[in-house]
Design a protein around this motif. Structure first.
Motif, mmCIF file in Angstrom:
data_model
loop_
_atom_site.group_PDB
_atom_site.id
_atom_site.type_symbol
_atom_site.label_atom_id
_atom_site.label_comp_id
_atom_site.label_asym_id
_atom_site.label_seq_id
_atom_site.Cartn_x
_atom_site.Cartn_y
_atom_site.Cartn_z
ATOM 1 N N ARG A 172 0.832 -1.210 0.000
ATOM 2 C CA ARG A 172 0.000 0.000 0.000
ATOM 3 C C ARG A 172 0.862 1.254 0.000
ATOM 4 O O ARG A 172 0.572 2.217 -0.726
ATOM 5 N N THR A 173 1.926 1.250 0.807
ATOM 6 C CA THR A 173 2.789 2.434 0.873
ATOM 7 C C THR A 173 3.641 2.609 -0.381
ATOM 8 O O THR A 173 4.264 3.658 -0.566
ATOM 9 N N ASN A 174 3.674 1.594 -1.243
ATOM 10 C CA ASN A 174 4.389 1.711 -2.508
ATOM 11 C C ASN A 174 3.442 1.950 -3.675
ATOM 12 O O ASN A 174 3.819 1.766 -4.841
ATOM 13 N N GLY A 175 2.199 2.343 -3.362
ATOM 14 C CA GLY A 175 1.285 2.813 -4.389
ATOM 15 C C GLY A 175 0.445 1.766 -5.079
ATOM 16 O O GLY A 175 -0.198 2.061 -6.096
ATOM 17 N N PHE A 176 0.395 0.543 -4.556
ATOM 18 C CA PHE A 176 -0.434 -0.485 -5.179
ATOM 19 C C PHE A 176 -1.891 -0.305 -4.773
ATOM 20 O O PHE A 176 -2.202 0.027 -3.628
ATOM 21 N N HIS A 177 -2.789 -0.566 -5.713
ATOM 22 C CA HIS A 177 -4.217 -0.464 -5.447
ATOM 23 C C HIS A 177 -4.694 -1.673 -4.645
ATOM 24 O O HIS A 177 -4.036 -2.710 -4.580
ATOM 25 N N ALA A 178 -5.863 -1.537 -4.063
ATOM 26 C CA ALA A 178 -6.384 -2.598 -3.194
ATOM 27 C C ALA A 178 -6.516 -3.923 -3.935
ATOM 28 O O ALA A 178 -6.191 -4.991 -3.395
ATOM 29 N N GLY A 238 9.662 1.658 -5.415
ATOM 30 C CA GLY A 238 9.514 1.909 -6.843
ATOM 31 C C GLY A 238 9.436 0.660 -7.690
ATOM 32 O O GLY A 238 9.653 0.720 -8.910
ATOM 33 N N PHE A 239 9.133 -0.477 -7.101
ATOM 34 C CA PHE A 239 9.073 -1.730 -7.851
ATOM 35 C C PHE A 239 7.698 -1.904 -8.488
ATOM 36 O O PHE A 239 6.698 -1.366 -8.017
ATOM 37 N N GLY A 240 7.675 -2.697 -9.553
ATOM 38 C CA GLY A 240 6.427 -2.952 -10.263
ATOM 39 C C GLY A 240 5.747 -4.225 -9.789
ATOM 40 O O GLY A 240 6.204 -4.899 -8.862
ATOM 41 N N TYR A 241 4.675 -4.570 -10.485
ATOM 42 C CA TYR A 241 3.867 -5.720 -10.081
ATOM 43 C C TYR A 241 4.663 -7.019 -10.167
ATOM 44 O O TYR A 241 4.613 -7.851 -9.252
#
Length: 432
Positions: free
Chosen positions: A257-263, A315-318
């Protein structure tokens, strides 16, 4: 006996394995571990608690389990595993559901965790696997492995299930919904199929036969093991490993969550934990049967160290998140197998249960304090960067310590006096 003949044990023993798998998977060990991270942000918002305070239940649970696990084993010896496992399943479920009554009083919250450790100790593997051990001889390892798969299976479904229950019924309803699972799923199967001793043999008779078998089993006694440097090396290795595994998993939701991922992304990613635990348990177990186990540990724990560094830099991706979670989950699945394997290979089977029980205390120490240390780190820095980087180093430290164990040991079987062997032992094999 042929390889295929050993599978005949499952004809009568499979209900015990199924009951143990569900009882362990919906018991004290995995349920709080996999669900608390989902509730943590909501409890923090609802009551103003810090993450360290919310995850502070884990050290309470750990020290409670360290005390109650031997008590559960002793009660199982005296009264049999069936009443202990079934009674504890009911009491644990009710205690877990009582979290729906939380009011913001931290003392009440911690009291529930303390009570869970006391009444839920009978749902730990030490109780359920005792019946599996008694039922199986030739395929004991396979039966135990299947029994322990419950933790990974529940880990796969519990996080999205908890999130869905919260979305539809609120966090109080979710506590009740998750708490009902042991009552609705594990309890009926245990009442039907979980029976310890087969063939009319009493527990005392089974215990006497086990004691006689232990006298013929090669390996170190408990007193000899604690004077062996390998025992302490294993203990010192499993503390950092269990910390590095146990710390991030309950905090995964907040890390993502703190790295910007959606629920929706958080839910799909955290599902990988359960699948990777199963993968680590099955594939890791297959590998350590064929390759020197410390080398296998170095490879898998090294991958987990890389995963922690990936999560630490942000800053990592999915895809990077998926790899990282899968790597850490695989180590979580492997660590139980490693501990059991190392005890057997380096200390022998004579006092396996006692030695394993003490080494489990080292493991529980790291796993118990890890989540709260992670929570405190986030409260202080609003980031997990530092503690994740430290975990990467702890993974490497634990792996390097295990390399120092060296070659597997060979234990000569204890000498038996001729009279003790009896006349049957003098007959050639295959005669009657």
């Amino acid at each position: 006996m042929s390889a295929a003949a050993g599978y005949g044990e499952f004809r009568t023993g499979w209900p015990v394995v199924l009951a143990a798998m569900l009882g362990i998977g919906l018991g004290l060990s995995p349920v709080p571990f996999y669900t608390t991270g989902v509730f943590a942000p909501i409890l923090a918002q609802q009551f103003g608690w810090s993450f360290a305070e919310i995850l502070g239940g884990f050290p309470i649970l750990t020290f409670g389990v360290l005390f109650m696990s031997p008590v559960a084993g002793w009660l199982s010896d005296r009264h049999g595993v069936r009443p202990i496992a079934i009674g504890s399943c009911v009491l644990f479920a009710l205690c877990y559901m009582s979290q729906a009554l939380l009011t913001g009083n931290l003392a009440f919250y911690y009291g529930i965790w303390s009570l869970m450790a006391i009444v839920g100790a009978g749902t730990l593997p030490v109780v359920w696997t005792r019946a599996v051990n008694n039922r199986f001889e030739v395929r004991k390892g396979l039966a135990l492995g299947l029994s322990l798969l419950g933790t990974g299976l529940f880990g796969y479904v519990c996080k999205p299930l908890t999130a869905s229950l919260i979305a539809h019924y609120g966090w109080r309803g979710a506590y009740i919904g998750i708490g009902l699972l042991p009552l609705v799923i594990a309890l009926p199967v245990a009442l039907w199929g979980f029976h310890d001793v087969a063939g009319g043999e009493s527990i005392d008779e089974r215990r006497e036969r086990a004691a006689a078998r232990a006298a013929r089993t090669p390996g170190l006694t408990l007193s000899e093991a604690v004077r062996d440097w390998r025992f302490w090396l294993m203990g010192c290795a499993f503390v950092p490993i269990s910390f590095a595994v146990g710390g991030p998993i309950p905090n995964l939701e907040n890390i993502l969550r703190t790295n910007g991922f959606h629920a929706s992304e958080v839910i799909s990613l955290t599902q990988l934990v359960g699948l990777s635990v199963i993968f680590g348990r099955l594939v890791g177990g297959w590998l350590i049967d064929r390759i020197w186990a410390p080398a296998v540990a170095l490879c898998l724990l090294g991958a987990s160290a890389l995963a922690c560094l990936t999560l630490a830099r942000g800053g990592f991706g999915y895809q990077e998140a998926a790899f990282s979670i899968a790597a850490i989950g695989s180590s979580a699945g492997l660590e139980y197998d490693l501990m059991a394997f190392f005890v057997a290979r380096y200390l022998g089977m004579k006092s396996y249960g006692s030695i394993y029980g003490i080494l489990y205390g080292f493991f529980a120490l790291g796993a118990g304090i890890g989540p709260s240390v992670y929570g405190a780190a986030f409260d202080r820095a609003h980031s997990y960067t530092g503690v994740l980087a430290a975990s990467a180093g702890l993974f490497i430290l634990g792996a390097v310590l295990l390399l120092a164990l060296g070659r597997y040991r060979r234990f000569a079987p204890p000498l038996q006096p001729p009279a003790a062997l009896g006349p049957a032992s003098a007959r050639p094999a295959g005669t009657s």
